[in-house]
Design a protein around this motif. Structure first.
Motif, PDB file in Angstrom:
ATOM      1  N   SER A 240       0.822  -1.386   0.160  1.00  0.00           N
ATOM      2  CA  SER A 240      -0.470  -0.402   0.540  1.00  0.00           C
ATOM      3  C   SER A 240       0.784   1.271   0.142  1.00  0.00           C
ATOM      4  O   SER A 240       1.895   1.444   0.328  1.00  0.00           O
ATOM      5  CB  SER A 240      -1.021  -0.078   1.306  1.00  0.00           C
ATOM      6  OG  SER A 240       0.059   0.523   2.662  1.00  0.00           O
ATOM      7  N   TYR A 318      -8.025   2.189   7.269  1.00  0.00           N
ATOM      8  CA  TYR A 318      -8.047   1.582   6.447  1.00  0.00           C
ATOM      9  C   TYR A 318      -9.839   1.999   6.339  1.00  0.00           C
ATOM     10  O   TYR A 318     -10.267   1.814   7.661  1.00  0.00           O
ATOM     11  CB  TYR A 318      -7.438  -0.009   5.978  1.00  0.00           C
ATOM     12  CG  TYR A 318      -6.421   0.291   5.875  1.00  0.00           C
ATOM     13  CD1 TYR A 318      -5.990   0.428   4.279  1.00  0.00           C
ATOM     14  CD2 TYR A 318      -5.934  -0.318   6.066  1.00  0.00           C
ATOM     15  CE1 TYR A 318      -4.904   0.159   4.183  1.00  0.00           C
ATOM     16  CE2 TYR A 318      -4.412  -1.014   6.367  1.00  0.00           C
ATOM     17  CZ  TYR A 318      -4.013  -0.324   5.037  1.00  0.00           C
ATOM     18  OH  TYR A 318      -2.365  -0.566   4.697  1.00  0.00           O
ATOM     19  N   PRO A 320     -13.514   1.910   5.800  1.00  0.00           N
ATOM     20  CA  PRO A 320     -14.341   0.405   6.078  1.00  0.00           C
ATOM     21  C   PRO A 320     -14.846   0.163   4.744  1.00  0.00           C
ATOM     22  O   PRO A 320     -15.904  -0.938   4.099  1.00  0.00           O
ATOM     23  CB  PRO A 320     -15.382   0.831   7.154  1.00  0.00           C
ATOM     24  CG  PRO A 320     -14.234   1.847   8.481  1.00  0.00           C
ATOM     25  CD  PRO A 320     -14.186   2.270   7.428  1.00  0.00           C
ATOM     26  N   ASP A 322     -13.967   1.348   1.512  1.00  0.00           N
ATOM     27  CA  ASP A 322     -13.462   1.081   0.416  1.00  0.00           C
ATOM     28  C   ASP A 322     -11.654   0.904   0.873  1.00  0.00           C
ATOM     29  O   ASP A 322     -10.716   1.696   1.331  1.00  0.00           O
ATOM     30  CB  ASP A 322     -13.039   2.801  -0.760  1.00  0.00           C
ATOM     31  CG  ASP A 322     -11.945   2.464  -1.574  1.00  0.00           C
ATOM     32  OD1 ASP A 322     -11.535   1.573  -1.357  1.00  0.00           O
ATOM     33  OD2 ASP A 322     -12.572   3.324  -2.461  1.00  0.00           O
ATOM     34  N   PRO A 323     -11.001  -0.259   1.183  1.00  0.00           N
ATOM     35  CA  PRO A 323      -9.865  -0.590   1.939  1.00  0.00           C
ATOM     36  C   PRO A 323      -8.647  -0.194   0.704  1.00  0.00           C
ATOM     37  O   PRO A 323      -7.686  -0.326   1.565  1.00  0.00           O
ATOM     38  CB  PRO A 323     -10.348  -2.205   1.165  1.00  0.00           C
ATOM     39  CG  PRO A 323     -10.980  -2.608   0.081  1.00  0.00           C
ATOM     40  CD  PRO A 323     -12.062  -1.551   0.100  1.00  0.00           C
ATOM     41  N   ASN A 324      -8.751   0.004   0.234  1.00  0.00           N
ATOM     42  CA  ASN A 324      -7.549   1.158  -1.379  1.00  0.00           C
ATOM     43  C   ASN A 324      -7.701   2.564  -0.415  1.00  0.00           C
ATOM     44  O   ASN A 324      -6.789   3.193  -1.577  1.00  0.00           O
ATOM     45  CB  ASN A 324      -7.939   0.604  -2.791  1.00  0.00           C
ATOM     46  CG  ASN A 324      -8.457  -0.411  -3.458  1.00  0.00           C
ATOM     47  OD1 ASN A 324      -7.260  -0.450  -3.084  1.00  0.00           O
ATOM     48  ND2 ASN A 324      -9.115  -0.077  -3.851  1.00  0.00           N
TER      49      ASN A 324
END
Length: 368
Positions: A240, A318, A320, A322-324
């Motif tokens: 990431s 992160y 919740p 959108d983990p990106n």
């Protein structure tokens, strides 16, 4: 705490905040700490060098663009600088991606220099952080609407330096005294002029996106390799942007050590070459866009070594939905900004639960 004022600020070499000028003046990635390289221009005040370097500098008038809608000045001898690495793909930067007509702040750091200028803290702001971007004016004076849950790096994209500064000031409640921007090409050239940066990798790094292939061991990275390192994300940590920030911070410590170790003061040509490259590599605010102003500013930072700089990532988790993407940990982030506003060290408790403080990407690169 000293008296507060809502006026603009300028910085003298002794570390005091200065009042705003009476007249309006001319409007890395990780290269952010290349402002440390500007220390090397001290003493190059000869006529030809002065005009050559002065001609390289193009400032942006942040004070005029933002007006009075800013946090108050606090005259406590500290200094806050927003350092951005621009990911523009235009011109010479085109080899790093398609030019989509706009640049984003690929790297963003708030550099807080404590009173006395013997210590500093650096807070990296992840570019994918979802924030409430404020309404702001772009470089042409046009109003850009605010947006909720906007990625942090869109502030620069839609409104340029002034909008990026306003966004950081709204997030932190801290007035930025200075702004410095560095681009890909300038970063590479500065590293090459310095003779490279020595690092040690504890694990192999092989990243097809950043075109970097390093086995474990000690390496002297040239400009191209250094740029590859600070852009690497897929092959370290969790892949990431948070892992990349850890790499960037480790590299910055090596970079600071390299700047302080280069003996250029006995080599006038080397000194001028580095100063020429550094002044071409950056876009400062209009209070740092002359050689004299930069020299005064740089002398105030000349005592800082890598061991004097504490680096963290703004506390985040992160998202919740959108983990990106990541979102600020509100209470922990407020701890960070409050500490800096009060010119105090950042408490360790502020980052203990942050996603940016997890992972091992920061241990992959070590400096001397």
């Amino acid at each position: 705490m000293a008296d507060q004022s809502s006026s603009g600020s300028r910085i003298r070499s002794r570390g005091k905040r200065r009042k705003a000028p009476t007249k309006s003046r001319r409007a890395m990635t990780v290269a952010g700490w290349s402002l440390a390289g500007l220390v090397l221009i001290g003493g190059s005040g000869l006529g030809y060098a002065y005009f050559k370097l002065n001609g390289n500098l193009q400032g942006v008038d942040i004070n005029a663009a933002l007006g009075d809608d800013r946090p108050q000045n606090v005259d406590n001898g500290s200094m806050d600088i927003l350092v951005l690495g621009s990911d523009s793909r235009s011109g010479a930067n085109g080899e790093y991606g398609v030019d989509e007509g706009a640049a984003r702040s690929d790297t963003a750091m708030v550099v807080h220099v404590y009173e006395g200028h013997k210590k500093a803290s650096v807070v990296s702001i992840p570019r994918d952080t979802l924030i409430d971007r404020p309404q702001c004016a772009d470089g042409e004076g046009k109003t850009v609407s605010g947006e909720k849950r906007a990625m942090f790096n869109t502030a620069y994209e839609v409104g340029g330096p002034a909008c990026a500064v306003k966004t950081v000031e709204k997030m932190s409640g801290i007035r930025m005294d200075h702004y410095i921007e560095v681009d890909f090409t300038g970063f590479k050239k500065l590293i090459d002029e310095l003779g490279g940066v020595e690092i040690t990798t504890t694990k192999p790094i092989n990243d097809s996106k950043s075109h970097l292939d390093l086995p474990p061991g000690t390496h002297t990275l040239d400009g191209e390799q250094s740029l590859g390192l600070v852009r690497t994300r897929k092959s370290v940590g969790d892949g990431s942007d948070l892992g990349r920030i850890q790499l960037q911070q480790a590299f910055m410590k090596a970079f600071i050590n390299q700047v302080k170790d280069v003996g250029v003061f006995t080599n006038p040509k080397k000194l001028l070459d580095i100063a020429d490259t550094a002044t071409k590599a950056i876009k400062p605010d209009s209070e740092l866009d002359t050689v004299n102003e930069l020299m005064s500013f740089a002398r105030g930072l000349s005592g800082l070594g890598a061991q004097d700089v504490h680096m963290i990532t703004m506390p985040v988790e992160y998202d919740p939905a959108d983990p990106n993407r990541v979102v600020p940990l509100k209470a922990a982030s407020q701890q960070v900004w409050t500490a800096l506003a009060q010119d105090k060290p950042i408490p360790a408790s502020a980052v203990k639960d942050s996603a940016g403080d997890k992972g091992d990407a920061g241990t992959v690169v070590r400096s001397r």
